[in-house]
Design a protein around this motif. Sequence first.
Motif, PDB file in Angstrom:
ATOM      1  N   PRO A 103       3.717  -3.594   0.867  1.00  0.00           N
ATOM      2  CA  PRO A 103       3.371  -3.215   2.232  1.00  0.00           C
ATOM      3  C   PRO A 103       1.955  -3.646   2.612  1.00  0.00           C
ATOM      4  O   PRO A 103       1.042  -3.592   1.796  1.00  0.00           O
ATOM      5  CB  PRO A 103       3.443  -1.688   2.218  1.00  0.00           C
ATOM      6  CG  PRO A 103       4.176  -1.314   0.998  1.00  0.00           C
ATOM      7  CD  PRO A 103       4.129  -2.459   0.057  1.00  0.00           C
ATOM      8  N   LEU A 104       1.795  -4.091   3.858  1.00  0.00           N
ATOM      9  CA  LEU A 104       0.478  -4.467   4.367  1.00  0.00           C
ATOM     10  C   LEU A 104       0.006  -3.383   5.333  1.00  0.00           C
ATOM     11  O   LEU A 104       0.813  -2.720   5.969  1.00  0.00           O
ATOM     12  CB  LEU A 104       0.560  -5.795   5.122  1.00  0.00           C
ATOM     13  CG  LEU A 104       1.068  -6.996   4.336  1.00  0.00           C
ATOM     14  CD1 LEU A 104       1.272  -8.178   5.270  1.00  0.00           C
ATOM     15  CD2 LEU A 104       0.104  -7.356   3.218  1.00  0.00           C
ATOM     16  N   ASN A 147       3.536  -7.889  -8.555  1.00  0.00           N
ATOM     17  CA  ASN A 147       4.468  -8.866  -9.096  1.00  0.00           C
ATOM     18  C   ASN A 147       5.903  -8.390  -9.000  1.00  0.00           C
ATOM     19  O   ASN A 147       6.807  -9.146  -8.692  1.00  0.00           O
ATOM     20  CB  ASN A 147       4.142  -9.147 -10.563  1.00  0.00           C
ATOM     21  CG  ASN A 147       2.983 -10.094 -10.658  1.00  0.00           C
ATOM     22  OD1 ASN A 147       2.809 -10.931  -9.783  1.00  0.00           O
ATOM     23  ND2 ASN A 147       2.175  -9.936 -11.688  1.00  0.00           N
ATOM     24  N   PHE A 148       6.066  -7.083  -9.275  1.00  0.00           N
ATOM     25  CA  PHE A 148       7.416  -6.541  -9.261  1.00  0.00           C
ATOM     26  C   PHE A 148       8.049  -6.706  -7.886  1.00  0.00           C
ATOM     27  O   PHE A 148       9.183  -7.152  -7.750  1.00  0.00           O
ATOM     28  CB  PHE A 148       7.392  -5.066  -9.671  1.00  0.00           C
ATOM     29  CG  PHE A 148       8.754  -4.536  -9.959  1.00  0.00           C
ATOM     30  CD1 PHE A 148       9.307  -4.662 -11.224  1.00  0.00           C
ATOM     31  CD2 PHE A 148       9.506  -3.945  -8.950  1.00  0.00           C
ATOM     32  CE1 PHE A 148      10.586  -4.199 -11.479  1.00  0.00           C
ATOM     33  CE2 PHE A 148      10.781  -3.481  -9.205  1.00  0.00           C
ATOM     34  CZ  PHE A 148      11.320  -3.607 -10.473  1.00  0.00           C
ATOM     35  N   LYS A 154      -3.255  -0.674  -1.578  1.00  0.00           N
ATOM     36  CA  LYS A 154      -3.690  -0.697  -2.980  1.00  0.00           C
ATOM     37  C   LYS A 154      -2.500  -0.586  -3.917  1.00  0.00           C
ATOM     38  O   LYS A 154      -1.755   0.369  -3.890  1.00  0.00           O
ATOM     39  CB  LYS A 154      -4.640   0.480  -3.235  1.00  0.00           C
ATOM     40  CG  LYS A 154      -6.006  -0.005  -3.701  1.00  0.00           C
ATOM     41  CD  LYS A 154      -6.781   1.148  -4.285  1.00  0.00           C
ATOM     42  CE  LYS A 154      -7.842   1.624  -3.319  1.00  0.00           C
ATOM     43  NZ  LYS A 154      -8.377   2.930  -3.663  1.00  0.00           N
ATOM     44  N   LEU A 155      -2.315  -1.584  -4.732  1.00  0.00           N
ATOM     45  CA  LEU A 155      -1.227  -1.561  -5.701  1.00  0.00           C
ATOM     46  C   LEU A 155      -1.712  -2.269  -6.953  1.00  0.00           C
ATOM     47  O   LEU A 155      -2.540  -3.164  -6.882  1.00  0.00           O
ATOM     48  CB  LEU A 155      -0.020  -2.343  -5.171  1.00  0.00           C
ATOM     49  CG  LEU A 155       0.958  -1.652  -4.236  1.00  0.00           C
ATOM     50  CD1 LEU A 155       2.027  -2.638  -3.820  1.00  0.00           C
ATOM     51  CD2 LEU A 155       1.601  -0.455  -4.902  1.00  0.00           C
ATOM     52  N   SER A 156      -1.163  -1.876  -8.078  1.00  0.00           N
ATOM     53  CA  SER A 156      -1.551  -2.548  -9.316  1.00  0.00           C
ATOM     54  C   SER A 156      -0.935  -3.948  -9.354  1.00  0.00           C
ATOM     55  O   SER A 156       0.002  -4.251  -8.612  1.00  0.00           O
ATOM     56  CB  SER A 156      -1.052  -1.742 -10.501  1.00  0.00           C
ATOM     57  OG  SER A 156       0.353  -1.758 -10.501  1.00  0.00           O
ATOM     58  N   ASP A 157      -1.454  -4.814 -10.207  1.00  0.00           N
ATOM     59  CA  ASP A 157      -0.897  -6.161 -10.352  1.00  0.00           C
ATOM     60  C   ASP A 157       0.576  -6.101 -10.727  1.00  0.00           C
ATOM     61  O   ASP A 157       1.384  -6.904 -10.277  1.00  0.00           O
ATOM     62  CB  ASP A 157      -1.654  -6.934 -11.443  1.00  0.00           C
ATOM     63  CG  ASP A 157      -3.051  -7.291 -10.964  1.00  0.00           C
ATOM     64  OD1 ASP A 157      -3.306  -7.111  -9.759  1.00  0.00           O
ATOM     65  OD2 ASP A 157      -3.859  -7.733 -11.793  1.00  0.00           O
TER      66      ASP A 157
END
Lengths: 367, 293
Positions: free
Chosen positions: A158-159, A147-148, A140-143
């Motif tokens: 990371p997956l 992008n960063f 879970k990461l923000s958009d």
Amino acid sequence: MTKLIDVLANPQIIPTLSLEDLSFIIAEARYFNMLAQLKYICQVDGVWDNLPSCLKRHMSAANRTFINQHLHLQHEAKLFETLFSSLHVEWIYLKGSAYHLANFPEFQGRLMADIDILVEEQQLPKIEKRLKEQGWLPTKLSDYDQNFYRQWSQEIPPLRHIKRQTELDLHFNILPKTLREAPDQNLLMAQTVNLSDSSENHSSAKILTPPAMVIHSAIHLFYESEYHKGLRDLYDLYLLFNKFAAEPSFWTHLEQLQTKFGDGRSTYYALRYCHDLLGLSVPAGTVVFYQRYQPNRLSRLIADFTFRHVFCYSYPAHKRPMQKLAEVILYCRGHLKRMPLRLLIPHLGRKLLLTLFLKANKESSLI
Amino acid sequence: MLPNKKEYHINVGPFNFSVISNISTVHEYLNSHYSQYLLDMANSRFIDYHVEVNHGAWYRQLYRPQAIFKFNQHIPFKPLPADQAHAFLEWGMNWVIASQANHFFMLHAAVVEKDGKGIIISAPSGSGKSTLCAYLVSQGWRLLSDEIALIDPETMLLYGLGRPINLKNKSIQLMQRYYPREHFSSIASDTHKGSVSLLRPKADHIQPLNIPVAARHVIFVNYNPSEECYAEPVDKALALTEIVKNSFNFSLFGTDGFECARKLVAQTNISYIEYNNFSACEQFLLDEINKET
């Protein structure tokens, strides 16, 4: 009080320590996730057999985690073998996964948080698609973070495998794209050997050559901005140097690759602190060679101050009065090294606002 | 509030804990419930685990006071209200043992001993495992643990912790018939498990703490208000799967884990019990134990 780094530099002191001191060595090794590694260090140095059992059992308990992780890694590697081979792409294991899949005995007991794999950037779309089909989903990461990562770092976010919970760091570059002194990336990426050369398994995977492995590992450590795991990473470098130095031509190869590659500052620091803090012996010629990468006197003083603090005194019970200052200096240094200011200022500003307004919930919930 | 940080070394079975706290109720709790385990601080000894339970930041001592649990300098959990500090310490210690003591094969179960025979009591949460355990101990059975069964994978012997029993909700009142008042800690109310009180067993119901026992019985219990005491034997294969499910570290142990679970069901008599009557349940267990000899 005796610190873990003193024991790593000279395991022979273990039998001379009091039970109270040993409690803190075990606690510090547990803090840095190095308890299982300590078992192998004691065994190799011949102090294991005479240790009290109250001590041994903690290292053996931690060793179960290592053995379990090792089996798990081999299973994942088999699955990656099928996945990458069927896509006809090259893949290179980095860091811990490389040391373990290549069966480097020196790294017995070293735990890893994730599997690191390097692939070519242009192959990413099809690799990501296939990984997703097989259950590897982004954490879970923000958009903004997504992008960063893609735009400015050297890896995709990371997956994590949806069933097995394994974490995968998929790198498409060996160094962040933002590096001011960005060296020639292809040079390092061409420095690979087959994994099957150093282990019995018949894999088409690759790992870096010894000099490239050292340079890569040093750059990663000395471009960091946070050093919570600094001691473990420095010890990795110490183990690599010691292992590869068994082949006398290693040092010449290292110098040759460094000349082509430039940017020897990180390797200079790696050699300096492995020597000063862990007692690595470096040939005189190599010492002279790396002097060309040494920073000016003032920078050297600051580096010694900060790095000695984070490598020796990071365990909270050992913290020194100037610890915070050392950490802040390194935090700023790491960010400045990785990003130009026009990127850094908006990035940190955004991070600061997010931390202020959204309380991060990092603690796990009570069982 | 003046800082009042104190360190205690306590010995619970195979482990020495260092407990640091600046919370006065924790000091009181340790002195009343751990008095026989407190070690002389003047001696140098090996400490297995370092834990702390402290107040939150100074402003949180004025507004809704908090307790923060620390293990080896990490904070693994969110803070809890300060009046739950003593229960928090117990849960924290359970978590430390269950996650770290992987030299033992560990089950989420209570363990008591009678006549040198170890009895593992397994039950789903809230179905009366601790309560039955507290009752049996009040009747002279020896307490090893009410939460974690520690099994040495080499010898298959059970090791005791002898720590206070974690009673929840109605069980607290129920046990007041069997224990004097001073054996109950102050009640931590509104916890994630409801109201909790920690019950100190009598000193001679724990000793000899450091002598391990062989497991002879495994019982799966369930409280059933309409059943006085019903028991039936359990098939070994079924028991094996239950043991695997209740283990903290089965998968970490790999094939050794399966071996431990297999040996355990091979060397024990296994029963399933539904009960609402303590003494009938105890009588059944005594019959089982005596049947064997």
